[in-house]
Design an enzyme around this catalytic site. Structure first.
Site, short mmCIF file in Angstrom:
data_model
loop_
_atom_site.label_atom_id
_atom_site.label_comp_id
_atom_site.label_asym_id
_atom_site.label_seq_id
_atom_site.Cartn_x
_atom_site.Cartn_y
_atom_site.Cartn_z
N CYS A 227 -63.80 15.83 11.71
CA CYS A 227 -64.35 16.96 10.96
C CYS A 227 -65.79 17.28 11.34
CB CYS A 227 -64.25 16.70 9.46
SG CYS A 227 -62.56 16.48 8.91
N HIS B 257 -69.33 21.65 6.19
CA HIS B 257 -67.91 21.37 6.40
C HIS B 257 -67.20 21.55 5.06
CE1 HIS B 257 -64.17 19.55 7.32
NE2 HIS B 257 -64.43 18.40 6.71
N ASN C 100 -59.43 22.32 4.09
CA ASN C 100 -60.21 21.57 5.08
C ASN C 100 -59.56 21.76 6.45
OD1 ASN C 100 -61.34 19.64 6.73
ND2 ASN C 100 -61.28 17.99 5.22
O1 UT7 Z 1 -62.94 16.12 6.05
C1 UT7 Z 1 -63.16 14.74 6.03
C2 UT7 Z 1 -63.72 14.33 4.82
N1 UT7 Z 1 -62.75 14.30 3.76
C3 UT7 Z 1 -63.17 14.38 2.54
O2 UT7 Z 1 -64.34 14.59 2.38
C4 UT7 Z 1 -62.25 14.15 1.40
C5 UT7 Z 1 -62.96 13.34 0.38
N2 UT7 Z 1 -62.20 12.99 -0.78
C6 UT7 Z 1 -61.80 13.91 -1.72
O3 UT7 Z 1 -61.97 15.09 -1.54
C7 UT7 Z 1 -61.20 13.38 -3.00
O4 UT7 Z 1 -61.38 12.00 -3.05
C8 UT7 Z 1 -59.69 13.73 -3.17
C9 UT7 Z 1 -59.55 15.21 -3.45
C10 UT7 Z 1 -58.92 13.32 -1.95
C11 UT7 Z 1 -59.14 12.98 -4.37
O5 UT7 Z 1 -59.89 13.29 -5.53
P1 UT7 Z 1 -60.44 12.12 -6.47
O6 UT7 Z 1 -61.09 12.78 -7.61
O7 UT7 Z 1 -61.25 11.20 -5.62
O8 UT7 Z 1 -59.12 11.44 -6.99
P2 UT7 Z 1 -58.60 9.95 -6.77
O9 UT7 Z 1 -58.18 9.73 -5.35
O10 UT7 Z 1 -59.57 8.98 -7.36
O11 UT7 Z 1 -57.31 9.98 -7.68
C12 UT7 Z 1 -57.38 10.28 -9.07
C13 UT7 Z 1 -55.97 10.42 -9.61
C14 UT7 Z 1 -55.02 9.32 -9.18
O12 UT7 Z 1 -54.15 9.06 -10.25
P3 UT7 Z 1 -54.38 7.77 -11.20
O13 UT7 Z 1 -54.36 6.60 -10.28
O14 UT7 Z 1 -55.71 8.01 -11.84
O15 UT7 Z 1 -53.22 7.87 -12.15
C15 UT7 Z 1 -54.25 9.93 -8.04
O16 UT7 Z 1 -52.98 9.35 -7.88
O17 UT7 Z 1 -55.40 11.64 -9.11
C16 UT7 Z 1 -54.13 11.36 -8.51
N3 UT7 Z 1 -53.90 12.31 -7.44
C17 UT7 Z 1 -53.27 13.47 -7.61
N4 UT7 Z 1 -52.71 14.06 -8.67
C18 UT7 Z 1 -52.14 15.27 -8.52
C19 UT7 Z 1 -54.30 12.20 -6.13
N5 UT7 Z 1 -53.91 13.30 -5.46
C20 UT7 Z 1 -53.27 14.09 -6.34
C21 UT7 Z 1 -52.66 15.36 -6.23
N6 UT7 Z 1 -52.11 15.90 -7.34
N7 UT7 Z 1 -52.63 16.04 -5.06
#
Ligand code: UT7
Length: 321
Positions: free
Chosen positions: A114, A248, A278
């Site tokens: 990225c 980005h 992204n």
């Molecule tokens: O381009 C390269 C760089 N990439 C990035 O910068 C991405 C960086 N990361 C992010 O943007 C975020 O971490 C994500 C959008 C990927 C995830 O968001 P988050 O607020 O960090 O959520 P999390 O991974 O901590 O997950 C929170 C909850 C989990 O459920 P539990 O364990 O709390 O029950 C996940 O299973 O959200 C759940 N979850 C979803 N729920 C519905 C994860 N993905 C999804 C989804 N839909 N698509």
């Protein structure tokens, strides 16, 4: 007078097909509200079956060339930043070079995921100011959808396809127009936070994206902020002198987090994440193109571009348009 890399034109291209959150929610356990609240993404573009990274790159390049007032005959360097090349080799840049009818200079791909466009811009700038080339086409292009695991809701909602390109020309100038400073960084110790679980040497497969989302998120806010400050410090410029921030486009919450951390007004931050998702190496030039074409970014303004991606890699580039 000094030799500088002046950005003469920008262009971009998005595949026609749009994949909405609602549509995604029919095949994976997610929903529109979660995706919007946690990422800001509403839709992403997906390349057609026969649409290759080089096709997207060429379409964006033609628009950048048109905007720059230069033609394929002027170009003597092509760099394609991509994580999703047409083939393992030769470089997608070689295909782009041939397809555009460019027949001098070098063409190669650059892999910094990225952060690829920032790395490519810095690489082209180095070549131009050393006199190794006169006019460079710097492209970020991805068919990232090909390496997404469409069953993994933690990643598949984030990514999209697209391309963006700029034309940079070496000019002797007595002002600061062009690339002013760049900052690049890689920390390979964080490999496992964001990677693809396949490749020609290790598995003989293409592989799919794997990410520890929240750890990448934390690193993104910290290192993108650091890179922005470093690029400004190298130029002796303060953040409030910057007219536009073109980050980005990974997640709206990352954009907001960086703006909060550095006390930047959100209306100076160009955001296309809602519509593009992204697009990896394509996201910065895509966002730049949107804001140049809609008249927000004007000639003479100071623009700070920044990114973080797999590697981990991160960086920033300060440019006066
Ligand atoms: O381009 C390269 C760089 N990439 C990035 O910068 C991405 C960086 N990361 C992010 O943007 C975020 O971490 C994500 C959008 C990927 C995830 O968001 P988050 O607020 O960090 O959520 P999390 O991974 O901590 O997950 C929170 C909850 C989990 O459920 P539990 O364990 O709390 O029950 C996940 O299973 O959200 C759940 N979850 C979803 N729920 C519905 C994860 N993905 C999804 C989804 N839909 N698509």
């Amino acid at each position: 007078m000094a030799l500088r890399s002046v950005l003469l034109g920008v262009g971009s291209f998005l595949p026609e097909r749009i994949l909405t959150n609602e549509e995604l929610a029919q095949s994976v356990d997610t929903n529109n509200e979660w995706i919007i609240e946690r990422t800001g993404i509403r839709q992403r573009h997906i390349a057609g079956k026969n649409e290759k990274t080089s096709d997207l790159a060429c379409a964006a390049s033609l628009k950048a060339l048109e905007a720059s007032g230069r033609t394929a005959d002027d170009i003597d360097l092509v760099i394609v930043a991509t994580t999703t090349p047409d083939l393992t080799f030769p470089a997608t840049a070689a295909r782009v070079q041939a397809a555009l009818g460019i027949n001098k200079g070098a063409a190669f791909d650059l892999q910094a995921v990225c952060s690829g466009f920032i790395f490519a811009l810095a690489t082209a700038d180095n070549a131009l100011v050393r006199g190794q080339a006169k006019c460079a086409l710097v492209i970020g292009a991805e068919t990232f959808s090909r390496i997404v695991d469409w069953t993994d809701r933690g990643t598949c909602v984030l990514f999209g396809d697209g391309a963006g390109a700029v034309v940079l020309e070496a000019q002797e100038r007595d002002d600061d127009r062009g690339v002013i400073s760049t900052f690049l960084r890689t920390d390979g110790r964080m490999h496992d936070l964001l990677y693809v679980d396949g490749g020609p040497s290790e598995t003989g497969t293409i592989g799919k994206v794997r990410m520890v989302g929240n750890a990448v998120f934390r690193n993104a806010v910290e290192h993108i902020s650091g890179a922005m400050l470093e690029a400004c410090a190298r130029a002796g410029v303060s953040l409030d002198q910057v007219d536009w921030f073109v980050p980005h486009q990974a997640n709206q919450r990352i954009l907001d987090g960086v703006a909060r951390k550095l006390d930047i007004a959100v209306d100076k931050v160009v955001s296309t994440v809602a519509l593009h998702g992204n697009t990896s190496a394509a996201s910065v030039p895509l966002a730049l193109d949107v804001a140049v074409r809609d008249g927000r970014i004007k000639p003479g303004q100071l623009v700070l571009m920044e990114a973080l991606g797999g590697g981990l890699t991160w960086g920033a580039a300060l440019v006066r348009l």
